[in-house]
Design an enzyme around this catalytic site. Structure first.
Site, PDB file in Angstrom:
ATOM      1  N   THR A 166       0.853  -1.186   0.000  1.00  0.00           N
ATOM      2  CA  THR A 166       0.000   0.000   0.000  1.00  0.00           C
ATOM      3  C   THR A 166       0.889   1.236   0.000  1.00  0.00           C
ATOM      4  OG1 THR A 166      -1.602  -1.188   1.348  1.00  0.00           O
ATOM      5  CG2 THR A 166      -1.685   1.207   1.489  1.00  0.00           C
ATOM      6  N   THR A 218       0.281   1.526   6.708  1.00  0.00           N
ATOM      7  CA  THR A 218       0.344   0.427   5.749  1.00  0.00           C
ATOM      8  C   THR A 218       0.521  -0.862   6.552  1.00  0.00           C
ATOM      9  OG1 THR A 218       2.755   0.691   5.486  1.00  0.00           O
ATOM     10  CG2 THR A 218       1.364   1.825   3.894  1.00  0.00           C
TER      11      THR A 218
HETATM   12  N1  GLY Z   1      -3.526  -1.660   4.717  1.00  0.00           N
HETATM   13  C1  GLY Z   1      -4.063  -2.137   3.523  1.00  0.00           C
HETATM   14  C2  GLY Z   1      -5.111  -3.135   3.716  1.00  0.00           C
HETATM   15  O1  GLY Z   1      -5.132  -3.830   4.725  1.00  0.00           O
HETATM   16  O2  GLY Z   1      -5.960  -3.245   2.862  1.00  0.00           O
END
Ligand code: GLY
Length: 371
Positions: free
Chosen positions: A222, A273
């Site tokens: 991410t 993230t």
């Molecule tokens: N942090 C990204 C997700 O868990 O979708």
């Protein structure tokens, strides 16, 4: 053989770029050391490690673009900076670099799909000066979900639009229909599917039929990016394809204001993230900004929130060998140019670009647990 498990996907965020960390600008701190205090002049951009271009790769026709540098360049453009939403345009342009990169398997084009092989994207943006947010979730066939989220913020009185409605909304604003499942992402998904269960009719492919890149594929990460402009205003964006091979419709923390990102123009911006479910149930980004409001330095605010998440994870049974069973990284940028990041496990890094140097760099994250 390295299998791409959910855990390795989630920990990939913390590990991304660590190997490429040429010159740490600041020594990493540990759980017992006092949090580092870092500060840089505005405009200032921080991001997850995939916001930095990394080392040039053999055969690259030109230096690879970098999200933090793209955002910083926009902030240095007088015309962009003068516009009401110029700061927001800059963060969206920054994360767009990674959304457009087919080699990053957890954002935009080339993102790993859900269990049915369909790429579903989540993204949110937040704009400090007006305290507005916009987000999209479970969005298919739109390569730049952060831009769609910006349109939600700027052109609707909603904060979050999901699924087919989000697709039609993005198309209405001219964002093109795109096939996001690249050939490489399809191969990775198929390899996962062929090995997902011993009890279905899919057979595990013979080793000789699977190339090394499929076996060793990195899951990417991410991207979160926060920016502070020369006026002292803040904005943030987080964009992702989410958990690889997720149940269709699963939404993570990235598009949820207060979880995957938060921004208070009087205090600072923060983002996350890693394992979204833990960020959601702990209101991660909001907690970091609240800690900065109480006076904590950005890195200390990230560490405090990680420890809180870890403590709660113990209750949720997400602990193995005295450590959380998932990776997570938090990023924080304060209104005065102080910034920091911390990861659950040692070895993480994050991207920074500031007005003093005009170029991006990686710095080490603080961490809670040794690996
Ligand atoms: N942090 C990204 C997700 O868990 O979708």
């Amino acid at each position: 053989m390295k299998r791409m498990t959910r855990r390795s996907f989630l920990e990939g965020v913390a590990a991304t770029g660590a190997a490429a960390l040429a010159q740490p600008a600041c020594a990493a701190s540990s759980q017992s050391a006092p949090a580092a205090v870092r500060r840089a002049p505005a405009p200032l951009v921080i991001a997850s490690a995939n916001g930095w271009r990394g080392a040039a790769r053999p055969g690259d026709p030109a230096p690879r673009p970098s999200a933090v540098e793209a955002a910083l360049a926009r902030l240095g453009d007088a015309q962009v900076a003068a516009g009401k939403y110029g700061l927001l345009e800059a963060v969206v342009a920054g994360v767009g670099v990674v959304e457009d990169d087919p080699e990053d398997h957890s954002v935009g084009l080339g993102g790993l799909p859900n269990e049915e092989g369909v790429v579903q994207l989540d993204a949110a943006v937040m704009f400090g000066p007006t305290h507005q947010a916009g987000a999209v979730a479970a969005l298919e066939n739109i390569q730049n979900p952060a831009r769609a989220a910006m349109y939600v913020l700027r052109y609707t009185d909603h904060a979050l639009i999901v699924g087919p409605g989000a697709y039609r909304f993005a198309r209405a604003f001219g964002l093109p229909h795109a096939e996001l499942l690249t050939e490489e992402a399809r191969r990775l998904w198929l390899y996962w599917k062929q090995r997902a269960s011993e009890r279905d009719d899919w057979l595990t492919p013979p080793e000789e039929d699977v190339d090394e890149s499929t076996r060793q594929a990195s899951s990417g990460g991410t991207i979160h990016l926060s920016a502070l402009d020369a006026r002292g205003d803040l904005a943030a964006a987080t964009t992702t394809s989410g958990l690889a091979y997720k149940i269709p419709g699963r939404v993570g923390d990235s598009p949820l204001v207060g979880a995957g990102l938060y921004c208070d123009n009087d205090v600072g911006a923060a983002g996350a993230t890693g394992r979204g479910e833990e960020v959601i149930v702990n209101c991660g980004a909001y907690a970091i900004v609240a800690a900065m409001r109480r006076g904590l330095e950005p890195e200390a605010a990230c560490l405090e929130t990680l420890k809180e998440v870890a403590e709660k994870a113990r209750r949720r049974g997400l602990f193995q060998d005295g450590k959380p069973s998932f990776g997570l990284t938090f990023y924080a940028l304060r209104k005065d140019g102080a910034y920091g990041a911390a990861a659950m496990f040692e070895g993480g890094s994050f991207a920074v670009a500031d007005a003093a140097t005009g170029v991006g760099r990686l710095e080490r994250c603080a961490w809670v647990y040794d690996r």
